[in-house]
Design a protein around this motif. Structure first.
Motif, PDB file in Angstrom:
ATOM      1  N   TYR A 182     -26.835  46.111  51.884  1.00 10.41           N
ATOM      2  CA  TYR A 182     -26.279  46.787  50.704  1.00 10.41           C
ATOM      3  C   TYR A 182     -24.965  47.495  51.038  1.00 10.41           C
ATOM      4  N   LEU A 183     -24.912  48.140  52.216  1.00  8.68           N
ATOM      5  CA  LEU A 183     -23.699  48.836  52.624  1.00  8.68           C
ATOM      6  C   LEU A 183     -22.571  47.853  52.926  1.00  8.68           C
ATOM      7  N   ILE A 184     -22.893  46.712  53.499  1.00  7.42           N
ATOM      8  CA  ILE A 184     -21.863  45.710  53.785  1.00  7.42           C
ATOM      9  C   ILE A 184     -21.258  45.190  52.489  1.00  7.42           C
ATOM     10  N   VAL A 185     -22.114  44.840  51.542  1.00  7.63           N
ATOM     11  CA  VAL A 185     -21.619  44.334  50.255  1.00  7.63           C
ATOM     12  C   VAL A 185     -20.828  45.415  49.525  1.00  7.63           C
ATOM     13  N   GLY A 186     -21.406  46.620  49.456  1.00  9.30           N
ATOM     14  CA  GLY A 186     -20.713  47.705  48.774  1.00  9.30           C
ATOM     15  C   GLY A 186     -19.414  48.080  49.458  1.00  9.30           C
ATOM     16  N   GLY A 187     -19.416  48.092  50.790  1.00 11.43           N
ATOM     17  CA  GLY A 187     -18.206  48.432  51.523  1.00 11.43           C
ATOM     18  C   GLY A 187     -17.096  47.425  51.298  1.00 11.43           C
ATOM     19  N   PHE A 188     -17.468  46.139  51.200  1.00  5.65           N
ATOM     20  CA  PHE A 188     -16.451  45.113  50.961  1.00  5.65           C
ATOM     21  C   PHE A 188     -15.771  45.317  49.612  1.00  5.65           C
ATOM     22  N   PHE A 189     -16.564  45.489  48.565  1.00  4.40           N
ATOM     23  CA  PHE A 189     -15.979  45.637  47.233  1.00  4.40           C
ATOM     24  C   PHE A 189     -15.275  46.986  47.076  1.00  4.40           C
ATOM     25  N   ALA A 190     -15.834  48.033  47.677  1.00  4.46           N
ATOM     26  CA  ALA A 190     -15.157  49.332  47.617  1.00  4.46           C
ATOM     27  C   ALA A 190     -13.803  49.261  48.327  1.00  4.46           C
ATOM     28  N   GLY A 191     -13.766  48.571  49.465  1.00  7.99           N
ATOM     29  CA  GLY A 191     -12.499  48.400  50.171  1.00  7.99           C
ATOM     30  C   GLY A 191     -11.500  47.591  49.365  1.00  7.99           C
ATOM     31  N   LEU A 192     -12.003  46.593  48.630  1.00 12.33           N
ATOM     32  CA  LEU A 192     -11.118  45.782  47.795  1.00 12.33           C
ATOM     33  C   LEU A 192     -10.524  46.620  46.660  1.00 12.33           C
ATOM     34  N   VAL A 193     -11.351  47.455  46.033  1.00  5.50           N
ATOM     35  CA  VAL A 193     -10.853  48.331  44.968  1.00  5.50           C
ATOM     36  C   VAL A 193      -9.846  49.327  45.519  1.00  5.50           C
ATOM     37  N   PHE A 194     -10.165  49.926  46.654  1.00  6.60           N
ATOM     38  CA  PHE A 194      -9.255  50.900  47.255  1.00  6.60           C
ATOM     39  C   PHE A 194      -7.930  50.252  47.631  1.00  6.60           C
ATOM     40  N   SER A 195      -7.981  49.077  48.250  1.00  3.66           N
ATOM     41  CA  SER A 195      -6.750  48.405  48.663  1.00  3.66           C
ATOM     42  C   SER A 195      -5.881  48.059  47.463  1.00  3.66           C
ATOM     43  N   THR A 196      -6.511  47.650  46.374  1.00  6.11           N
ATOM     44  CA  THR A 196      -5.751  47.272  45.185  1.00  6.11           C
ATOM     45  C   THR A 196      -5.112  48.482  44.513  1.00  6.11           C
ATOM     46  N   CYS A 197      -5.772  49.634  44.587  1.00  5.97           N
ATOM     47  CA  CYS A 197      -5.311  50.820  43.842  1.00  5.97           C
ATOM     48  C   CYS A 197      -4.666  51.884  44.716  1.00  5.97           C
ATOM     49  N   ALA A 198      -4.552  51.660  46.021  1.00  3.06           N
ATOM     50  CA  ALA A 198      -4.080  52.713  46.922  1.00  3.06           C
ATOM     51  C   ALA A 198      -2.751  53.297  46.467  1.00  3.06           C
ATOM     52  N   ILE A 199      -1.792  52.425  46.124  1.00  3.95           N
ATOM     53  CA  ILE A 199      -0.486  52.912  45.644  1.00  3.95           C
ATOM     54  C   ILE A 199       0.006  52.122  44.442  1.00  3.95           C
ATOM     55  N   SER A 200      -0.821  51.257  43.876  1.00  7.04           N
ATOM     56  CA  SER A 200      -0.343  50.366  42.810  1.00  7.04           C
ATOM     57  C   SER A 200      -0.032  51.108  41.516  1.00  7.04           C
ATOM     58  N   ILE A 201      -0.893  52.030  41.102  1.00  3.72           N
ATOM     59  CA  ILE A 201      -0.658  52.739  39.841  1.00  3.72           C
ATOM     60  C   ILE A 201       0.556  53.669  39.936  1.00  3.72           C
ATOM     61  N   PRO A 202       0.720  54.449  41.032  1.00  3.17           N
ATOM     62  CA  PRO A 202       1.972  55.208  41.146  1.00  3.17           C
ATOM     63  C   PRO A 202       3.208  54.316  41.153  1.00  3.17           C
ATOM     64  N   MET A 203       3.092  53.124  41.732  1.00  3.37           N
ATOM     65  CA  MET A 203       4.231  52.207  41.771  1.00  3.37           C
ATOM     66  C   MET A 203       4.582  51.707  40.375  1.00  3.37           C
ATOM     67  N   ILE A 204       3.578  51.418  39.567  1.00  4.92           N
ATOM     68  CA  ILE A 204       3.835  51.002  38.183  1.00  4.92           C
ATOM     69  C   ILE A 204       4.524  52.122  37.420  1.00  4.92           C
TER      70      ILE A 204
END
Length: 296
Positions: A189-211
């Motif tokens: 469960y942690l592996i699956v959750g960590g993968f998707f959480a990391g994907l969300v974080f990577s996508t949003c780390a600076i994308s919204i401030p950049m927009i």
């Protein structure tokens, strides 16, 4: 390279300005080629400097920041209530938060941007700043919702593999997670959750401030955000872990009362993370060591 004090002095600008409060700050470099990400000069301690600058923004515009924090607090209480009462609807509520959250977050970034540019704070303008970037924000939010739905489906698969008697109740889920007899389930469960959480974080780390800052399309912003994480995983993973730790502590507080303070703090800090990774102009801005950036 610009002088070492440029970045720190820009962050210390106050809102004392002759610019009318109703005037919207234009995108920093709309239509211009994006400068390269300034990842090579980041120190591992940079996230602590981002939090320090975020705290200054929170203190400077605490009324506007706490109002935004109250919205996130309300979403937190709704998620808790639904999870405890009708856990089958939790995913639906979380999807709604994914839909609203990025737009509220942009308002926090706008508060930091106004302070950086020396503009008077305007809560109404910050609250609706996303309206000028609706197509790009809409696409980014759609991507986040798709990731969240895939995350939910993957989690159901993990439950189905380890619980062949059916989906456990809310109490059953908690017992399963904290039961050492189900260590295989917890790890999966942690592996699956960590993968998707990391994907969300990577996508949003600076994308919204950049927009908000450069009016770029959602795809470009998302790719640049992922690049910042991939290029400097040591700094960005530490930043992600700090976000998780602070949010868990806020959620664990009585009635999650710390959420209205922690979320604005992280929102303002995220703006400074973006600004340090992508300075206001194409020139490389070198901050002082106290800002978490190495000297040339």
């Amino acid at each position: 390279r610009r002088c070492a004090a440029c970045y720190g002095s820009r962050l210390e600008m106050t809102t004392d300005s002759t610019t009318p409060a109703s005037e919207e700050p234009p995108p920093e470099s709309a239509g211009k080629p994006l400068p390269p990400l300034q990842t090579a000069s980041l120190r591992a301690s940079a996230p602590f400097a981002w939090l320090a600058h975020g705290w200054r923004d929170l203190r400077s515009a605490w009324v506007q920041s706490l109002i935004f924090g109250a919205f996130f607090w309300a979403m937190t209480l709704v998620i808790k209530y639904v999870f405890l009462g009708s856990p089958e609807y939790t995913l639906t509520v979380i999807s709604g938060c994914f839909l609203v959250g990025p737009f509220l977050a942009m308002g926090l970034y706008d508060i930091s941007r106004r302070r950086e540019q020396g503009l008077a704070q305007d809560f109404g303008a910050s609250m609706t700043c996303w309206s000028d970037y609706l197509p790009n924000m809409g696409l980014l939010v759609l991507v986040l919702i798709v990731i969240e739905l895939l995350w939910g489906r993957a989690s159901l698969v993990v439950f189905a593999v380890f619980f062949n008697t059916g989906m456990p109740s809310t109490t059953g889920v908690v017992d399963a997670v904290f039961n050492l007899k189900n260590i295989e389930f917890v790890i999966a469960y942690l592996i699956v959750g960590g993968f998707f959480a990391g994907l969300v974080f990577s996508t949003c780390a600076i994308s919204i401030p950049m927009i908000l800052d450069r009016d770029v399309d959602a795809v470009t912003a998302g790719i640049r955000s992922i690049q910042s994480v991939v290029t400097r995983p040591d700094v960005m993973v530490l930043w992600g872990l700090m976000i998780v730790a602070l949010m868990l502590a806020a959620f664990a507080s009585p009635w999650s009362i710390a959420v209205p303070f922690v979320v604005p703090l992280l929102g303002h800090a995220t703006w400074h993370a973006y600004r340090q990774l992508m300075p206001a102009d194409a020139a490389v801005t070198v901050a002082s060591a106290s800002d978490g950036v190495s000297q040339p």
